[in-house]
Design a protein around this motif. Structure first.
Motif: not given
Length: 178
Positions: A58-69
């Protein structure tokens, strides 16, 4: 699970989040910022986390989406803003000439200088500028040709004095080293 337990579990994941963030950013400071953003979002939206699911995923998904945004936002801003201290001559020419700012100021100054001329000089000068011959101006104003020439000459002198800041010869000699 209460908020304190959840925050503790998220905080324990900081080192693995940092390693994952380095894969995206390739910079330690940017990775730390990304981890901080991820942890802040996780703690803020802790009520969206379903107990029993994989917290690290869940945290990795948040991180990946944050980086992409953040990356998309950076690309969008970079396409509009030149961040270089050295502006290329092509960009300088584009910004300085195509906006028509300087020519508008110059034309305003010329109109003001012409407006300050007395009518006895303004009329012959503008007629000559519009292409009339000396004898046509003399006939129109019923004055001798010599007077027409003198008035045009005086009008030029007065305009030159009013528009002195635009005199390139004066500017070049002002800044020359003797």
């Amino acid at each position: 699970m209460n908020t304190i337990e959840f925050n503790t579990l998220v905080t324990r994941q900081a080192s693995s989040l940092k390693m994952y963030a380095l894969h995206f950013t390739h910079d330690s400071d940017d990775a730390n910022d990304l981890v901080q953003d991820t942890m802040l979002k996780a703690i803020t939206y802790y009520n969206k986390f379903k107990e029993g699911t994989n917290l690290k995923g869940w945290l990795y998904t948040i991180m990946k989406n944050t980086f992409i945004n953040n990356y998309r936002r950076f690309v969008k801003i970079s396409s509009f803003v030149t961040k270089s201290d050295d502006i290329s001559s092509a960009n300088l020419m584009y910004s300085a000439t195509l906006n028509q700012g300087e020519p508008k100021f110059i034309m305003e100054d010329i109109k003001n200088a012409l407006g300050k001329l007395p009518d006895e000089y303004y009329i012959p000068f503008t007629m000559h500028f519009d292409g009339h011959k000396y004898h046509e101006i003399a006939d129109h104003l019923t004055i001798p040709i010599g007077t027409v020439k003198t008035r045009i000459h005086v009008a030029r002198k007065l305009l030159k004095k009013s528009l002195k800041p635009y005199d390139t010869d004066a500017r070049n000699t002002q800044y020359s080293v003797n």
